[in-house]
Each structure stands twice: as C-alpha cells, then as structure tokens.
Scaffold this active site. Structure first.
Site, PDB file in Angstrom:
ATOM      1  CB  SER A 147      -0.888   0.006   1.252  1.00 19.97           C
ATOM      2  OG  SER A 147      -1.656   1.202   1.331  1.00 19.97           O
ATOM      3  CE1 TYR A 161      -3.684  -2.285   5.332  1.00 19.54           C
ATOM      4  CE2 TYR A 161      -3.089   0.009   4.974  1.00 19.54           C
ATOM      5  CZ  TYR A 161      -3.494  -1.212   4.477  1.00 19.54           C
ATOM      6  OH  TYR A 161      -3.693  -1.365   3.127  1.00 19.54           O
TER       7      TYR A 161
END
Length: 254
Positions: A147, A161
């Site tokens: 990401s 995350y």
C-alpha cells in the site's frame, strides 16, 4: 502494460473473497490471461468467487483458510499444490476479523498483533509454504500487495496497518535478493485510494483530491499485478509499483 504469457501457469491469490475487492479482480485478470487460478479467503464466499470465474470459462478453484494460522496455511499448500505465481493480497481485515482505525495510545497488544498478523504474517506464512516448490522448479513470480499507506504516506489511526505494509515492502526487497538466483522474482504493488465495498466515506472523499479526481478501481491494480506476474517481467525484481493516480506525488491537496 501488457502481460506476456507463453504458457499456462498456476496462480494462488489470497484474500480473494470479496466480489468487489482487489483480490478477486486479480484472480479474474490472471484467469483471463490464461492462467489457472486458486483463490483463498477467510470465509465461504470465496467459493462463490471461484464458481463465478468458472462461469466465465476460467479454470478456478478455491478453499477457505485462516492465513494467520500456520496449520491452515499447511492445509492450503496441500489443497493448492505447487504454484508458479503467488499473489499475497490478504490483509487489512476480513469478515471474521474486520479492521478498525484506532489511535496508537489507545491500542492494546492484541490490536497491534491483529494488525500485523492479518497484513504481514499472512504473507510470511503463505510465501514460506509455497516458495520451496518454486525453487525446485527454477521459476516463480511473487507479487505482494502492499500500500502507499506505510511505505510512502500514512494517516491517523493506522499505525499497525502502516507498519505491516511498510514491512511488506521490506519483505519484498529482501526476498527479491534471496530468490533471484533461483529464477524467482519478488515485486510489490502499492495501491492508493481504490474503491471497493470496504471503502469508507472518508476514503472516497479523499480520492476526489487525487490528480485524476477519482478513486482507482480494482481492475487497475490487477493490471499491474498481471504484468509483474508475467514472463515478460523477468528482469523486474524488488520493485514497488505505485498505483495511486499520482496522489503521493502532490504536496498540496484540494
């Protein structure tokens, strides 16, 4: 980018249960490129995704597995057999264990462990299980779905995350060096704001301030994965391909 495919390969895609998710889009595009695909997810809906692909003429199989558990990954390895292409897409959350943003000072150790387990440990366990057969075959493509959150940018409430996805990039680079001599490439894609069924209102609004003024779509991430998984990408190794419409380039957002 066009993928180059000279023979049918077998691909495993994790986190492919959501009908409107990135994992399922990747499975569909790899199938359309002529590969046999094996899907796995944390719930029985992944079986529906495989049936949907078979209805489109794609050779697709699926099984349910909790990829944070080594025993489940071992069963997955037996069920799927050896694969030529591994796409580590599982992460963020699942139906059984949904993700939620939480300020770092409010996080418990269990919160942290869940974030790391779902978005990084899964890739470790699955890759460790499937790499030996690639080494034996002298060929393999590993594509990790990272990401931009973590490696490049971040936002409040996503510390676990962000750490996991930054770790995914580090894992990609280390494995790329270790596996190159065995004919295996290891690369990553780093999506930005991508519209899926899990997108929040905040995320969809933020996407309006990207250079294209829209969110990306799962198939646009899938196209990048198919290229990295292709035989034509044989000299691309350790790369992180950002798929965010150029959003991470701009200092000033609207």
């Amino acid at each position: 980018m066009a993928a180059t495919t000279s023979k049918i390969r077998r691909a495993l895609i994790t986190g492919a249960g959501a009908a409107d998710g990135i994992g399922f889009a990747i499975a569909r595009h790899l199938g359309k490129a002529g590969h046999a695909v094996f899907l796995t997810g944390a719930s029985a809906r992944v079986m529906d995704r495989a049936a949907e692909l078979r209805g489109e003429g794609i050779d697709a199989t699926a099984t349910v597995a909790d990829l944070t558990m080594a025993a489940d990954v071992a069963r997955l390895r037996v069920a799927a057999g050896a694969v030529d292409i591994l796409v580590n897409n599982a992460g963020m959350g699942s139906l059984a264990s949904p993700s939620s943003d939480k300020a770092f000072v409010s996080m418990t150790e269990a919160d942290w462990d869940q974030g790391i387990d779902v978005s990084l440990k899964t890739a470790f366990l699955v890759t460790r299980a499937f790499l030996p057969a690639m080494v034996e075959a002298g060929y393999g493509r590993v594509v990790n779905v990272a990401s931009v959150t973590g490696p490049i940018v971040s936002f409040e409430g996503t510390s676990a995350y962000s750490a996991a996805k930054a770790g995914m990039v580090g894992l990609t680079r280390a494995l790329a060096l270790e596996m190159a001599k065995d004919g295996i490439t290891v690369n990553a894609v780093a999506p930005g704001w991508i519209e899926t069924g899990a997108s929040s209102a905040m995320e969809l609004t933020a996407a309006l301030h990207t250079p294209p003024a829209r969110a990306g779509l799962p198939h646009e991430v899938a196209a990048a994965v198919v290229f990295l998984a292709s035989e034509g990408a044989s000299y691309v190794n350790g790369a992180v391909l950002v798929v965010d419409g150029g959003n991470s380039l701009q200092e000033r957002k609207g």
